[in-house]
Design an enzyme around this catalytic site. Structure first.
Site, PDB file in Angstrom:
ATOM      1  CG  ASP A  99      -2.173   0.757   1.071  1.00 29.74           C
ATOM      2  OD1 ASP A  99      -3.218   0.289   1.548  1.00 29.74           O
ATOM      3  OD2 ASP A  99      -2.117   1.828   0.422  1.00 29.74           O
ATOM      4  CG  ASP A 200      -4.142   6.248   0.828  1.00 27.39           C
ATOM      5  OD1 ASP A 200      -5.132   5.540   1.026  1.00 27.39           O
ATOM      6  OD2 ASP A 200      -3.923   7.324   1.404  1.00 27.39           O
ATOM      7  CG  HIS A 333      -8.726  -0.431   4.814  1.00 32.08           C
ATOM      8  ND1 HIS A 333      -8.629  -0.549   3.438  1.00 32.08           N
ATOM      9  CD2 HIS A 333      -8.238   0.787   5.109  1.00 32.08           C
ATOM     10  CE1 HIS A 333      -8.092   0.538   2.935  1.00 32.08           C
ATOM     11  NE2 HIS A 333      -7.842   1.374   3.929  1.00 32.08           N
ATOM     12  CG  ASP A 334     -11.003   3.151   3.934  1.00 37.43           C
ATOM     13  OD1 ASP A 334     -10.422   3.503   2.894  1.00 37.43           O
ATOM     14  OD2 ASP A 334     -10.462   3.155   5.065  1.00 37.43           O
TER      15      ASP A 334
HETATM   16  O1  TEU Z   1      -9.089   6.448   2.021  1.00 39.05           O
HETATM   17  C1  TEU Z   1      -9.428   7.550   1.213  1.00 39.05           C
HETATM   18  C2  TEU Z   1     -10.784   8.002   1.468  1.00 39.05           C
HETATM   19  O2  TEU Z   1     -11.400   8.659   0.675  1.00 39.05           O
HETATM   20  C3  TEU Z   1     -11.376   7.625   2.776  1.00 39.05           C
HETATM   21  O3  TEU Z   1     -11.523   8.816   3.501  1.00 39.05           O
HETATM   22  C4  TEU Z   1     -12.675   6.944   2.502  1.00 39.05           C
HETATM   23  O4  TEU Z   1     -13.292   7.532   1.379  1.00 39.05           O
HETATM   24  C5  TEU Z   1     -13.590   7.166   3.653  1.00 39.05           C
HETATM   25  O5  TEU Z   1     -12.920   6.749   4.787  1.00 39.05           O
HETATM   26  C6  TEU Z   1     -14.845   6.366   3.413  1.00 39.05           C
HETATM   27  O6  TEU Z   1     -15.880   7.160   3.871  1.00 39.05           O
HETATM   28  C7  TEU Z   1      -7.682   6.191   2.036  1.00 39.05           C
HETATM   29  C8  TEU Z   1      -7.445   4.974   2.920  1.00 39.05           C
HETATM   30  O7  TEU Z   1      -8.092   3.846   2.342  1.00 39.05           O
HETATM   31  C9  TEU Z   1      -7.995   5.293   4.279  1.00 39.05           C
HETATM   32  O8  TEU Z   1      -7.907   4.154   5.136  1.00 39.05           O
HETATM   33  C10 TEU Z   1      -7.178   6.442   4.851  1.00 39.05           C
HETATM   34  O9  TEU Z   1      -7.744   6.820   6.094  1.00 39.05           O
HETATM   35  C11 TEU Z   1      -7.207   7.651   3.904  1.00 39.05           C
HETATM   36  O10 TEU Z   1      -6.987   7.314   2.542  1.00 39.05           O
HETATM   37  C12 TEU Z   1      -6.079   8.609   4.271  1.00 39.05           C
HETATM   38  O11 TEU Z   1      -4.851   7.995   3.971  1.00 39.05           O
END
Ligand code: TEU
Ligand code: CA
Length: 559
Positions: A99, A200, A333-334
């Site tokens: 990542d 990312d 994970h999001d």
């Molecule tokens: O996520 C990008 C992002 O847009 C997130 O804010 C996501 O859309 C949101 O959490 C969902 O509502 C990436 C990574 O996947 C995330 O884990 C990180 O927190 C973020 O970037 C910052 O690096």
């Protein structure tokens, strides 16, 4: 010809290392724990493992705030442990995708520690510094994690930009020195044998030349930053330069996380002539629920309808087909757990609906991503109290909308958080019914989902009808049937009138597939025509009642 690259026939398994397997009894997943589970991933049939960030980090955003791009976080192990993981994965024929978080770093990164020393420091322009405007922040931009996107730095009398947490300052991609430092880091990992990168928020790296205020929704203190920074004017130039400096030198698989990217953007990012990335994660289908009230963003608990999902996914299939390559995902994970969000996690329907969702996605054109636990139908955690949550996005939004904003009552917000919190995806992997689901013998960093005695890998492997074996078959079919990789996508004419049933086809010169999905818990009549001489290649029911569709029924006919 659209199936000319190996990764177009590959399936990715995403591991969130912190929650996958603990090997040294500290309640935190680690690399040696992953090594002990490689055989499980091989058994599932995946080809590539995507690891969420494992670099040194103060963990403000669980590793998405990197303080040393060339060191492993001690919680996860050492560079030697990583090399052993890489070598063992390669021995099993598995590839490792890292990542890459280079839109921003941690403020504890040595680059930022130098940069903040003052305007003359050689690293000053690795980040984005601006003078105050009339004594306050340069623009009214808001952070993705609540609050302003600018932080005033006493030491240097300027503000720095952070689209995410205050401790995640944005890197200045307008600075060629920074860009080449990033390429050096990518080549350093690729030279070790890393097989690819998930990048990312890579479509946020090109910031506007001039920083101006954004639109404010009424009552909102800050402007939504995404329309102002996503898909910026130099982003394709930067990605082509990255391709020349890195991807042209190594056979890498790359996927860009591109929140706010449209189909036209994706056609450039993931074009089949391979000048930028292999594919992107788009966000349209995971942004259809939520947004009942713009001020609350994704926070509500409205379930998406089939027609919304069908038109979104079908649109991406038809518009990218033959021009650019798709990723296919429900979970990461999001995102909340798909079986709770798009299916039905009631014990009566959990397995059926998990298989239905897997069928709908895995017969589409693109590279599928399976998130740890999705293959055993893991569900949302349904945690009821805020103290059960660790994710700063969740904690900050409660403060913004309830404590400070008084826009939503606490009970309603906890319902929305239980539905959408990222922690739903981050509870420990459920291996068996022993203490802490076999994840750790120590109190895990985040509570285990209470349903682990029933939903776990050991039970899944012992049950021929489990979601695991269904996913194993989905992957096997993709490896065996070229039409799944190169067949033309089409929605069955007239299906767009159906409320609950989705019927699409995949066709190439010698094979036609009919994918039939009942997205609901209703018993429905079949009213679409089916040619004869067909055979079922997969179904989540044991038999085929030709003229009706049962709750969450999913089946695929081959002609
Ligand atoms: O996520 C990008 C992002 O847009 C997130 O804010 C996501 O859309 C949101 O959490 C969902 O509502 C990436 C990574 O996947 C995330 O884990 C990180 O927190 C973020 O970037 C910052 O690096
Ligand atoms: Ca550990």
């Amino acid at each position: 010809q659209t199936d000319q690259y190996w990764w177009q026939n590959a399936v990715v398994y995403q591991i969130y290392p912190r929650s996958f397997q603990d090997s040294n009894d500290d309640g935190i997943g680690d690399l040696r724990g992953i090594i002990s589970r490689l055989d499980y991933i091989k058994k599932l049939g995946a080809d590539i493992i995507w690891l969420n960030p494992i670099y040194k980090s103060p963990n403000v955003d669980n590793g998405y705030d990197i303080s040393d791009y060339q060191a492993i976080h001690p919680d996860f192990g050492s560079l030697d442990d990583f090399q052993e993981l890489l070598d063992k994965a390669h021995e099993l024929g598995l590839k490792i995708m890292m990542d890459l978080v280079v839109n921003h770093s941690s403020d504890e990164n040595k680059w930022f520690e130098e940069s903040r020393k003052g305007p003359d420091n050689p690293y000053r322009d690795y980040y984005i510094w601006r003078d105050p405007v009339d004594g306050h922040a340069p623009t009214n931009w808001g952070s993705y994690f609540s609050g302003p996107a600018w932080q005033y730095d006493e030491q240097s009398g300027q503000y720095y930009l952070h689209l995410f947490a205050t401790k995640q300052p944005d890197l200045n991609w307008g600075n060629p020195k920074l860009r080449h430092s990033v390429y050096d880091i990518m080549n350093w990992w690729a030279d070790k044998g890393v097989d690819g990168f998930r990048m990312d928020v890579i479509n946020l790296i090109s910031k506007p030349e001039k920083y101006v205020d954004g639109e404010l929704n009424d009552g909102e203190p800050y402007a939504n930053v995404e329309p102002l920074v996503a898909n910026g004017h130099r982003v394709h130039e930067f990605l082509r330069e990255m391709h020349q400096n890195v991807m042209d030198k190594h056979d890498l698989v790359t996927v860009g996380e591109t929140p706010g990217a449209t189909i036209d953007d994706a056609k450039q990012y993931a074009n089949l002539s391979q000048t930028e990335l292999n594919m992107v994660f788009q966000f349209e289908h995971v942004s259809l629920d939520g947004n009942a009230n713009p001020a609350f963003g994704k926070w509500d608990d409205r379930h998406v309808t089939l027609s919304e999902i069908r038109s979104s996914l079908s649109n991406w299939q038809t518009k990218l087909g033959g021009k650019a390559w798709n990723s296919l995902y429900w979970n990461n994970h999001d995102q909340p757990r798909a079986v709770s969000r798009f299916g039905n996690d009631d014990p009566k329907y959990r397995v059926k609906s998990a298989k239905m969702l897997g069928t709908m996605l895995h017969f589409m054109q693109g590279t599928p991503y399976i998130y740890e636990g999705e293959e055993i139908g893991m569900t949302n955690a349904h945690f009821q109290s805020l103290s059960d949550y660790q994710d700063l996005e969740t904690i900050n939004i409660f403060k913004q909308l309830v404590t400070d904003g008084k826009l939503i009552d606490a009970e309603t917000m906890m319902k929305y958080i239980a539905f959408h919190s990222r922690d739903n995806a981050r509870t420990p992997m459920q291996w068996n019914d022993s203490q802490n689901a076999g994840f750790s013998t120590h109190q895990p960093w985040l509570k285990v989902n209470a349903n682990y005695p029933d939903i776990n890998v050991e039970n899944a492997l012992a049950d021929p009808d489990s979601v695991f074996y269904y996913y194993q078959k989905l992957i096997k079919l993709r490896h065996e049937l070229p039409v799944i990789t190169n067949g033309k996508f089409g929605v069955l004419p007239g299906n767009d009138q159906d409320q609950d049933v989705f019927v699409y086809t995949r066709k190439n010169n010698d094979t036609t597939l009919f994918i039939i999905i009942n997205f609901s818990d209703k018993q429905l009549e079949r009213h679409y025509e089916l040619p004869d001489a067909k055979k079922i290649i997969i179904s989540n029911y044991d038999d085929d009642k030709n003229d009706e569709l049962r709750p969450y029924e999913a089946k695929v006919y081959q002609f």
